[in-house]
Scaffold this motif. Structure first.
Motif, PDB file in Angstrom:
ATOM      1  N   LEU A  63       0.856  -1.187   0.000  1.00 45.56           N
ATOM      2  CA  LEU A  63       0.000   0.000   0.000  1.00 45.56           C
ATOM      3  C   LEU A  63       0.891   1.235   0.000  1.00 45.56           C
ATOM      4  O   LEU A  63       1.806   1.352   0.806  1.00 45.56           O
ATOM      5  CB  LEU A  63      -0.915   0.020   1.227  1.00 45.56           C
ATOM      6  N   ARG A  64       0.614   2.154  -0.926  1.00 49.85           N
ATOM      7  CA  ARG A  64       1.447   3.350  -1.034  1.00 49.85           C
ATOM      8  C   ARG A  64       0.578   4.562  -1.348  1.00 49.85           C
ATOM      9  O   ARG A  64      -0.532   4.431  -1.866  1.00 49.85           O
ATOM     10  CB  ARG A  64       2.516   3.165  -2.090  1.00 49.85           C
ATOM     11  N   ALA A  65       1.129   5.738  -1.042  1.00 47.46           N
ATOM     12  CA  ALA A  65       0.414   6.984  -1.308  1.00 47.46           C
ATOM     13  C   ALA A  65       0.135   7.121  -2.799  1.00 47.46           C
ATOM     14  O   ALA A  65       0.922   6.687  -3.635  1.00 47.46           O
ATOM     15  CB  ALA A  65       1.241   8.161  -0.815  1.00 47.46           C
ATOM     16  N   VAL A  89      -5.636   5.436  -1.926  1.00 47.43           N
ATOM     17  CA  VAL A  89      -4.784   5.386  -0.736  1.00 47.43           C
ATOM     18  C   VAL A  89      -4.035   6.701  -0.580  1.00 47.43           C
ATOM     19  O   VAL A  89      -3.460   7.211  -1.549  1.00 47.43           O
ATOM     20  CB  VAL A  89      -3.775   4.226  -0.831  1.00 47.43           C
ATOM     21  N   SER A  90      -4.042   7.237   0.624  1.00 46.46           N
ATOM     22  CA  SER A  90      -3.235   8.415   0.925  1.00 46.46           C
ATOM     23  C   SER A  90      -2.604   8.236   2.304  1.00 46.46           C
ATOM     24  O   SER A  90      -3.137   7.535   3.159  1.00 46.46           O
ATOM     25  CB  SER A  90      -4.071   9.699   0.868  1.00 46.46           C
ATOM     26  N   VAL A  91      -1.442   8.861   2.480  1.00 45.68           N
ATOM     27  CA  VAL A  91      -0.732   8.795   3.757  1.00 45.68           C
ATOM     28  C   VAL A  91      -1.097  10.026   4.565  1.00 45.68           C
ATOM     29  O   VAL A  91      -1.079  11.143   4.049  1.00 45.68           O
ATOM     30  CB  VAL A  91       0.798   8.747   3.538  1.00 45.68           C
ATOM     31  N   TRP A  99      -4.557  13.121  10.790  1.00 46.39           N
ATOM     32  CA  TRP A  99      -3.775  12.056  11.433  1.00 46.39           C
ATOM     33  C   TRP A  99      -4.223  11.882  12.882  1.00 46.39           C
ATOM     34  O   TRP A  99      -4.451  10.767  13.342  1.00 46.39           O
ATOM     35  CB  TRP A  99      -2.284  12.380  11.370  1.00 46.39           C
ATOM     36  N   ARG A 128       3.175   4.045   9.567  1.00 45.91           N
ATOM     37  CA  ARG A 128       2.415   4.856   8.614  1.00 45.91           C
ATOM     38  C   ARG A 128       0.936   4.706   8.928  1.00 45.91           C
ATOM     39  O   ARG A 128       0.466   3.609   9.209  1.00 45.91           O
ATOM     40  CB  ARG A 128       2.653   4.381   7.176  1.00 45.91           C
ATOM     41  N   LEU A 130      -2.550   5.200   7.066  1.00 47.53           N
ATOM     42  CA  LEU A 130      -3.077   5.359   5.725  1.00 47.53           C
ATOM     43  C   LEU A 130      -4.584   5.557   5.752  1.00 47.53           C
ATOM     44  O   LEU A 130      -5.280   5.005   6.604  1.00 47.53           O
ATOM     45  CB  LEU A 130      -2.764   4.126   4.870  1.00 47.53           C
ATOM     46  N   ARG A 131      -5.055   6.321   4.781  1.00 45.66           N
ATOM     47  CA  ARG A 131      -6.491   6.552   4.599  1.00 45.66           C
ATOM     48  C   ARG A 131      -6.887   5.897   3.287  1.00 45.66           C
ATOM     49  O   ARG A 131      -6.304   6.185   2.249  1.00 45.66           O
ATOM     50  CB  ARG A 131      -6.769   8.048   4.551  1.00 45.66           C
ATOM     51  N   LEU A 132      -7.859   4.995   3.327  1.00 42.11           N
ATOM     52  CA  LEU A 132      -8.362   4.312   2.143  1.00 42.11           C
ATOM     53  C   LEU A 132      -9.771   4.834   1.872  1.00 42.11           C
ATOM     54  O   LEU A 132     -10.737   4.382   2.491  1.00 42.11           O
ATOM     55  CB  LEU A 132      -8.389   2.797   2.353  1.00 42.11           C
TER      56      LEU A 132
END
Length: 181
Positions: A63-65, A89-91, A99, A128, A130-132
């Motif tokens: 999973l990556r930004a 997906v965003s960090v 956050w 990390r 993450l927001r999905l």
């Protein structure tokens, strides 16, 4: 008239997705449509799934930004696939308002944390968050499921299936227990 039905269907699909995610303890997530789906514990915050991983937490396999992920949610009572959707997906940056809100939700879901008092500091330094965020309507939902079982192929292992116990074993064990009495 079709526009009204589509909007109503989208609304109902989104409501099903949100309710299923909130009630489920695990999600199955596959990054960018490649590899295998992996289970992740999560929380629902501000209209999206949030997960924490890497560092000393769950691995976030691929999973990556700015990536995407396929998310499958199981039914809480039947444990079968209930709804699936594509997510952007965003960090979330440590210390930001997003956050902080996500971490507050995740802290309540984290079981058996070794450092409950300082968990947010550890997550900020090592992990990390993450927001999905769901993109579009669900890709699978009741009434719109694909054909086939979609069961995962078992992993290769030297483990074997347990064989039935020998017929005389219960008498042997019970006989020993009676003699000790």
């Amino acid at each position: 008239m079709d526009g009204i039905n589509t909007t109503a269907d989208d609304f109902l699909g989104r409501a099903l997705l949100e309710e299923a995610v909130k009630k489920s303890g695990l999600l199955w997530v596959r990054a960018d449509g490649a590899g295998e789906s992996r289970p992740l514990w999560h929380a629902w915050h501000d209209g999206a799934v949030v997960v924490v991983g890497d560092g000393g937490e769950q691995p976030l396999h691929g999973l990556r930004a700015q990536g995407s992920a396929e998310v499958t949610v199981r039914s809480k009572d039947k444990w079968g696939r209930l709804v699936a959707f594509t997510a952007a997906v965003s960090v979330l940056e440590p210390g930001s308002d997003a956050w902080t809100g996500a971490v507050e939700e995740l802290k309540g879901k984290r079981l058996n944390a070794p450092d409950t008092d300082t968990i947010t500091d550890r997550w900020a330094a090592e992990c990390r968050v993450l927001r999905l965020a769901p993109v579009g309507a669900p890709t699978q939902q009741p009434g719109a499921m694909p054909e086939g079982s979609h069961a995962a192929v078992p992993m290769v292992s030297s483990a074997t299936t347990r064989q039935p116990i020998p017929a005389g074993l219960p008498k042997l064990v019970l006989g020993r227990l009676r003699r000790k009495s």
